[in-house]
Design a protein around this motif. Structure first.
Motif, mmCIF file in Angstrom:
data_model
loop_
_atom_site.group_PDB
_atom_site.id
_atom_site.type_symbol
_atom_site.label_atom_id
_atom_site.label_comp_id
_atom_site.label_asym_id
_atom_site.label_seq_id
_atom_site.Cartn_x
_atom_site.Cartn_y
_atom_site.Cartn_z
ATOM 1 N N GLU A 104 -3.442 8.776 9.605
ATOM 2 C CA GLU A 104 -2.378 7.779 9.433
ATOM 3 C C GLU A 104 -2.107 7.521 7.953
ATOM 4 O OE1 GLU A 104 -3.796 4.432 11.657
ATOM 5 O OE2 GLU A 104 -2.974 5.189 13.554
ATOM 6 N N LYS A 105 -3.160 7.511 7.150
ATOM 7 C CA LYS A 105 -3.010 7.319 5.705
ATOM 8 C C LYS A 105 -2.204 8.470 5.091
ATOM 9 C CE LYS A 105 -5.983 7.202 1.664
ATOM 10 N NZ LYS A 105 -7.381 7.229 1.218
ATOM 11 N N GLN A 107 -0.080 10.360 6.687
ATOM 12 C CA GLN A 107 1.287 10.245 7.204
ATOM 13 C C GLN A 107 2.082 9.204 6.423
ATOM 14 O OE1 GLN A 107 2.548 12.224 9.574
ATOM 15 N NE2 GLN A 107 4.552 11.288 9.331
ATOM 16 N N ARG A 108 1.443 8.065 6.087
ATOM 17 C CA ARG A 108 2.131 7.050 5.280
ATOM 18 C C ARG A 108 2.482 7.587 3.900
ATOM 19 N NH1 ARG A 108 -1.722 3.672 7.878
ATOM 20 N NH2 ARG A 108 -3.126 3.777 6.085
ATOM 21 N N GLU A 109 1.596 8.387 3.326
ATOM 22 C CA GLU A 109 1.882 8.982 2.018
ATOM 23 C C GLU A 109 3.065 9.950 2.109
ATOM 24 O OE1 GLU A 109 -0.326 11.587 -1.452
ATOM 25 O OE2 GLU A 109 -1.552 10.550 0.027
ATOM 26 N N ALA A 112 6.245 7.843 2.356
ATOM 27 C CA ALA A 112 6.564 7.233 1.066
ATOM 28 C C ALA A 112 7.105 8.275 0.090
ATOM 29 C CB ALA A 112 5.324 6.562 0.488
ATOM 30 N N ASP A 152 -3.413 4.747 -0.625
ATOM 31 C CA ASP A 152 -2.902 4.258 0.650
ATOM 32 C C ASP A 152 -1.594 3.530 0.393
ATOM 33 O OD1 ASP A 152 -2.665 3.769 3.301
ATOM 34 O OD2 ASP A 152 -4.270 2.291 3.415
ATOM 35 N N GLU A 153 -0.531 4.064 0.942
ATOM 36 C CA GLU A 153 0.799 3.508 0.750
ATOM 37 C C GLU A 153 1.049 2.395 1.768
ATOM 38 O OE1 GLU A 153 2.897 4.514 -1.653
ATOM 39 O OE2 GLU A 153 1.626 6.128 -2.359
ATOM 40 N N LYS A 154 1.711 1.360 1.318
ATOM 41 C CA LYS A 154 2.103 0.282 2.218
ATOM 42 C C LYS A 154 3.552 0.509 2.624
ATOM 43 C CE LYS A 154 -1.622 -2.207 2.061
ATOM 44 N NZ LYS A 154 -2.463 -2.402 3.194
ATOM 45 N N ILE A 155 3.761 0.716 3.895
ATOM 46 C CA ILE A 155 5.108 0.929 4.406
ATOM 47 C C ILE A 155 5.379 -0.126 5.467
ATOM 48 C CG2 ILE A 155 6.630 2.532 5.603
ATOM 49 C CD1 ILE A 155 5.025 4.794 4.370
ATOM 50 N N LEU A 158 4.759 0.216 9.490
ATOM 51 C CA LEU A 158 3.735 1.168 9.883
ATOM 52 C C LEU A 158 2.326 0.650 9.658
ATOM 53 C CD1 LEU A 158 5.149 4.584 8.613
ATOM 54 C CD2 LEU A 158 5.063 3.736 10.933
ATOM 55 N N ASN A 159 2.150 -0.292 8.728
ATOM 56 C CA ASN A 159 0.791 -0.771 8.407
ATOM 57 C C ASN A 159 0.416 -1.949 9.248
ATOM 58 O OD1 ASN A 159 0.783 1.202 6.557
ATOM 59 N ND2 ASN A 159 1.074 -0.101 4.791
#
Length: 159
Positions: A104-105, A107-109, A112, A152-155, A158-159
């Motif tokens: 998941e981390k 995927q968030r990257e 972003a 770790d991107e904050k989207i 999704l978070n």
């Protein structure tokens, strides 16, 4: 010569062919039938002999030791049955959860990076360098290039 004919028929039988197909004699000779069954019986006898040798070791008594080994631990390892224990189940679930979180981390990257042109250019440059290294045969250097930053991107959503 009769022995040449016998060997010809035996070779055809082993290949699974009917050596008497197309002949005018509709009656299959007894030798052919006997040969066919003899080949089957040899195979069956071989299988039975192998099974008998394998199972014979099951009835051999092993050396018995008079001493008893005292274990200091109260929990004994059960090998295959440890898979069903509560600790093993918790460990599997924790390992699976860690893998899901890592995916998941990543995927968030990716998400972003797709929304930020500067990060996308940086990613494409890394990919070009990695591909060039692979094409030149330097796989170790190509493996050392990190495509994912590890941040770790904050989207939102999704978070």
């Amino acid at each position: 010569d009769g022995s040449d004919e016998f060997h010809r028929v035996r070779a055809l039988v082993r290949r699974g062919a009917n050596p008497f197909r197309g002949t005018q004699n509709k009656r299959i000779p007894t030798n052919y039938i006997l040969l066919k069954y003899l080949i089957k019986m040899k195979f069956i006898a071989s299988v039975v002999a192998v099974v008998a040798v394998q199972s014979a070791s099951a009835f051999v008594a092993g050396p018995q030791c008079q001493r008893t080994i005292v274990s200091s631990s109260t929990q004994q390892s059960m090998g295959l049955f440890d898979f069903f224990s509560e600790d093993a189940r918790k460990e599997r679930e924790a390992r699976k959860q860690a893998e899901v979180e890592e995916q998941e981390k990543m995927q968030r990257e990716i998400i972003a990076r797709r929304s930020n042109p500067k990060k996308m250019e940086e990613y494409e440059a890394k990919v070009r360098v990695r591909r060039a290294l692979r094409m030149s045969g330097d796989d170790d250097a190509a493996d050392s290039i990190d495509i994912y930053s590890g941040e770790d991107e904050k989207i939102v959503g999704l978070n």
